[in-house]
Design an enzyme around this catalytic site. Structure first.
Site, PDB file in Angstrom:
ATOM      1  N   GLU A  67      26.296 -19.827 -36.190  1.00  0.00           N
ATOM      2  CA  GLU A  67      26.050 -19.566 -34.772  1.00  0.00           C
ATOM      3  C   GLU A  67      25.638 -20.836 -34.042  1.00  0.00           C
ATOM      4  O   GLU A  67      25.715 -20.901 -32.817  1.00  0.00           O
ATOM      5  CB  GLU A  67      25.025 -18.449 -34.571  1.00  0.00           C
ATOM      6  CG  GLU A  67      23.618 -18.780 -34.937  1.00  0.00           C
ATOM      7  CD  GLU A  67      22.656 -17.668 -34.567  1.00  0.00           C
ATOM      8  OE1 GLU A  67      23.055 -16.492 -34.479  1.00  0.00           O
ATOM      9  OE2 GLU A  67      21.479 -17.974 -34.357  1.00  0.00           O
TER      10      GLU A  67
ATOM     11  N   HIS B 118      26.664 -18.178 -27.945  1.00  0.00           N
ATOM     12  CA  HIS B 118      26.879 -19.154 -29.018  1.00  0.00           C
ATOM     13  C   HIS B 118      28.355 -19.509 -29.081  1.00  0.00           C
ATOM     14  O   HIS B 118      29.213 -18.687 -28.757  1.00  0.00           O
ATOM     15  CB  HIS B 118      26.499 -18.574 -30.391  1.00  0.00           C
ATOM     16  CG  HIS B 118      25.071 -18.224 -30.544  1.00  0.00           C
ATOM     17  ND1 HIS B 118      24.081 -19.163 -30.729  1.00  0.00           N
ATOM     18  CD2 HIS B 118      24.442 -17.023 -30.552  1.00  0.00           C
ATOM     19  CE1 HIS B 118      22.916 -18.557 -30.845  1.00  0.00           C
ATOM     20  NE2 HIS B 118      23.104 -17.250 -30.733  1.00  0.00           N
TER      21      HIS B 118
ATOM     22  N   HIS C  83      34.591 -14.543 -25.883  1.00  0.00           N
ATOM     23  CA  HIS C  83      34.146 -14.351 -24.503  1.00  0.00           C
ATOM     24  C   HIS C  83      33.794 -12.895 -24.199  1.00  0.00           C
ATOM     25  O   HIS C  83      34.102 -12.373 -23.129  1.00  0.00           O
ATOM     26  CB  HIS C  83      35.184 -14.900 -23.505  1.00  0.00           C
ATOM     27  CG  HIS C  83      35.164 -16.392 -23.468  1.00  0.00           C
ATOM     28  ND1 HIS C  83      35.802 -17.157 -24.410  1.00  0.00           N
ATOM     29  CD2 HIS C  83      34.561 -17.249 -22.618  1.00  0.00           C
ATOM     30  CE1 HIS C  83      35.613 -18.436 -24.139  1.00  0.00           C
ATOM     31  NE2 HIS C  83      34.851 -18.527 -23.051  1.00  0.00           N
TER      32      HIS C  83
ATOM     33  N   CYS D  37      15.436 -14.559 -28.440  1.00  0.00           N
ATOM     34  CA  CYS D  37      16.743 -13.985 -28.788  1.00  0.00           C
ATOM     35  C   CYS D  37      16.895 -12.545 -28.292  1.00  0.00           C
ATOM     36  O   CYS D  37      17.973 -11.966 -28.390  1.00  0.00           O
ATOM     37  CB  CYS D  37      16.979 -14.049 -30.291  1.00  0.00           C
ATOM     38  SG  CYS D  37      17.183 -15.740 -30.882  1.00  0.00           S
TER      39      CYS D  37
END
Length: 117
Positions: free
Chosen positions: A107, A30, A68, A24
């Site tokens: 998520e 996600h 986005h 991560c």
């Protein structure tokens, strides 16, 4: 009574405070699912706690900030864990919808956080 509405947005992030080599720590994305819960008593004339369109329109500006985008570049989200993102969303939504009682932010389809302020 509590009503809810669910929204989705896609964002990228990386978690800068993860241990060296943690997956991560690298940039990844996600498809988040946000559910907003509002409590109240149905208004006598309309029979609604809130018009779902009003709820959608009130949440949209925040989704536009996130959708986005690279979350790390958004002020207040430099460490954009799901937990920190839930707190950020709460702080944005609560002033507009004072009867907000909780949000659920996923998520992935199997992991997320529930935040009640």
């Amino acid at each position: 009574m509590i009503i809810y509405k669910t929204f989705q947005f896609d964002s990228a992030h990386y978690l800068p405070n993860t241990p060296q080599g943690h997956k991560c720590g690298g940039m990844h994305g996600h498809t988040y699912t946000l559910t907003v819960y509002i409590s109240g008593k149905p208004e006598e004339h309309s029979g609604w706690i809130i018009d779902y369109t009003d709820l959608k329109n009130g949440i949209k500006p925040f989704l536009d900030i996130l959708d986005h985008k690279l979350l790390n570049e958004i002020s207040g989200l430099e460490n954009p864990t799901t937990e920190n993102l839930a707190v950020w969303l709460w702080q944005m939504i609560k002033p507009i919808f004072p009867d907000l009682v909780k949000i659920e932010l996923k998520e992935t389809p199997t992991s997320g956080v529930i935040y009640e302020g």
